[in-house]
Design a protein around this motif. Structure first.
Motif, short mmCIF file in Angstrom:
data_model
loop_
_atom_site.label_atom_id
_atom_site.label_comp_id
_atom_site.label_asym_id
_atom_site.label_seq_id
_atom_site.Cartn_x
_atom_site.Cartn_y
_atom_site.Cartn_z
N UNK A 175 0.84 -1.19 0.00
CA UNK A 175 0.00 0.00 0.00
C UNK A 175 0.87 1.25 0.00
N UNK A 176 0.36 2.30 -0.63
CA UNK A 176 0.97 3.62 -0.54
C UNK A 176 -0.05 4.57 0.06
N UNK A 177 0.32 5.17 1.17
CA UNK A 177 -0.56 6.09 1.87
C UNK A 177 0.06 7.48 1.87
N UNK A 178 -0.35 8.31 0.91
CA UNK A 178 0.23 9.65 0.76
C UNK A 178 1.76 9.55 0.71
N UNK A 179 2.23 8.64 -0.12
CA UNK A 179 3.67 8.39 -0.26
C UNK A 179 4.03 8.29 -1.75
N UNK A 180 5.32 8.17 -1.98
CA UNK A 180 5.82 7.99 -3.34
C UNK A 180 6.73 6.76 -3.39
N UNK A 181 6.81 6.14 -4.54
CA UNK A 181 7.69 4.99 -4.71
C UNK A 181 8.38 5.07 -6.06
N UNK A 182 9.66 4.69 -6.09
CA UNK A 182 10.41 4.65 -7.34
C UNK A 182 11.26 3.39 -7.37
N UNK A 183 11.46 2.88 -8.56
CA UNK A 183 12.27 1.67 -8.75
C UNK A 183 13.36 1.93 -9.79
N UNK A 184 14.56 1.51 -9.47
CA UNK A 184 15.66 1.53 -10.43
C UNK A 184 16.16 0.10 -10.60
N UNK A 185 16.68 -0.20 -11.79
CA UNK A 185 17.18 -1.55 -12.01
C UNK A 185 18.02 -1.64 -13.26
N UNK A 186 18.68 -2.76 -13.42
CA UNK A 186 19.62 -2.93 -14.53
C UNK A 186 18.99 -3.61 -15.73
N UNK A 187 17.68 -3.88 -15.68
CA UNK A 187 17.05 -4.73 -16.69
C UNK A 187 16.36 -3.96 -17.81
N UNK A 188 16.10 -2.67 -17.65
CA UNK A 188 15.36 -1.93 -18.67
C UNK A 188 16.25 -1.28 -19.73
N UNK A 189 17.47 -0.93 -19.37
CA UNK A 189 18.35 -0.21 -20.29
C UNK A 189 19.70 -0.92 -20.35
N UNK A 212 19.99 -6.33 -9.41
CA UNK A 212 18.88 -6.32 -10.37
C UNK A 212 17.91 -5.17 -10.20
N UNK A 213 17.51 -4.86 -8.97
CA UNK A 213 16.55 -3.78 -8.80
C UNK A 213 16.47 -3.28 -7.37
N UNK A 214 16.07 -2.03 -7.23
CA UNK A 214 15.88 -1.42 -5.90
C UNK A 214 14.65 -0.54 -5.95
N UNK A 215 13.74 -0.75 -5.02
CA UNK A 215 12.53 0.07 -4.90
C UNK A 215 12.58 0.82 -3.58
N UNK A 216 12.21 2.09 -3.62
CA UNK A 216 12.26 2.94 -2.43
C UNK A 216 10.91 3.62 -2.25
N UNK A 217 10.42 3.64 -1.04
CA UNK A 217 9.23 4.41 -0.67
C UNK A 217 9.69 5.57 0.20
N UNK A 218 9.26 6.77 -0.16
CA UNK A 218 9.66 7.98 0.56
C UNK A 218 8.52 8.99 0.49
N UNK A 219 8.73 10.15 1.07
CA UNK A 219 7.67 11.15 1.09
C UNK A 219 7.48 11.82 -0.27
N UNK A 220 8.56 11.89 -1.08
CA UNK A 220 8.46 12.48 -2.43
C UNK A 220 9.04 11.52 -3.45
N UNK A 221 8.56 11.63 -4.68
CA UNK A 221 9.07 10.78 -5.75
C UNK A 221 10.50 11.17 -6.11
#
Length: 266
Positions: A175-189, A212-221
């Protein structure tokens, strides 16, 4: 919604490194720019803060390294690494007033690891200013969630880094509750046929990331975007995230394994 999309599109044209006519393109070509747009100044200042926070793991001045990899599709030779490393480092970027200057000739900057998050945040800001309380913006993996979906929390899945090999099961959903999430990884480029080179370059070693990938949830994207990029080249990414009380992460590892920080909630 239309005004928000127009604003986001205009910001993309300002912050892109792929258009020589953009303000960032002018900076990279000339090594300096004056009277820059507020948005470019804001993102570069944020990039400098994230560079300091991550102790150099996030560094937008790796573009000279990255462009060399993109042209050759081969690992950098030791001589190339030494030469190009002289063009890397936010400490060689002078931000003063409404101008930016590179202190070393040949330096270039990419905001790919932070600008998209900023653009998503700006879209969210415009929607909220117009009175929209419940929405989700997905800017290609940089996600901002506000309010709820008809009273139910927004549910967001983490993409499988091995999706192109037939493994599409989500490593995590949360769930995201008034939050932001971003993912970076080596598989798309991927930059070579064997898949050993990618667009995530360690600014210290000049080598490409292997996580392979890292996802972060924080207050801003914007924050989540930069942190996810940095985690991919860190030696101890989870330990670093434990030091940030308002953020959490999930790492996708080889063979379907995952690691998460203590504040990540499923």
């Amino acid at each position: 919604m239309g005004r928000a999309f127009e604003h986001m599109s205009a910001l993309e044209k300002t912050l892109t490194r792929f258009d020589n006519a953009s303000p960032l393109g002018h900076l990279n070509a000339a090594g300096r720019i004056r009277d820059i747009p507020d948005s470019l100044l804001a993102v570069v200042q944020a990039a400098a803060r994230m560079h300091k926070l991550t102790q150099g793991a996030f560094d937008p001045t790796v573009l000279s390294l990255l462009e060399t990899l993109e042209r050759s599709s081969k690992p950098l030779q030791e001589g190339e690494k030494r030469e190009l490393s002289e063009l890397v480092g936010m400490n060689h970027v002078d931000i003063s007033g409404s101008g930016i200057r590179f202190s070393r000739s040949g330096m270039k900057m990419s905001l790919d690891g932070i600008a998209k998050g900023y653009i998503a945040d700006e879209g969210a800001r415009m929607l909220q200013a117009a009175g929209v309380g419940n929405f989700l913006i997905n800017a290609g993996g940089d996600i901002v969630a506000r309010g709820s979906k008809a009273g139910v929390p927004w549910r967001v899945a983490v993409e499988n880094p091995e999706k192109y090999h037939g493994k599409t099961a989500y490593p995590a959903v949360r769930d995201l509750n008034d939050q932001a999430m971003a993912t970076s990884g080596i598989y798309e480029n991927v930059l070579d046929e064997k898949g050993g080179l990618n667009h995530l370059v360690n600014p210290v070693t000049g080598r490409c990331a292997t996580l392979p990938g890292a996802s972060v949830v924080a207050s801003t994207a914007m924050e989540a975007d930069a942190l996810a990029t940095a985690l991919c080249v860190m030696a101890r990414p989870v330990s670093f995230m434990e030091s940030l009380p308002q953020a959490s992460c999930l790492l996708t590892l080889p063979e379907g394994r995952i690691r998460r920080s203590s504040r990540w909630t499923s």
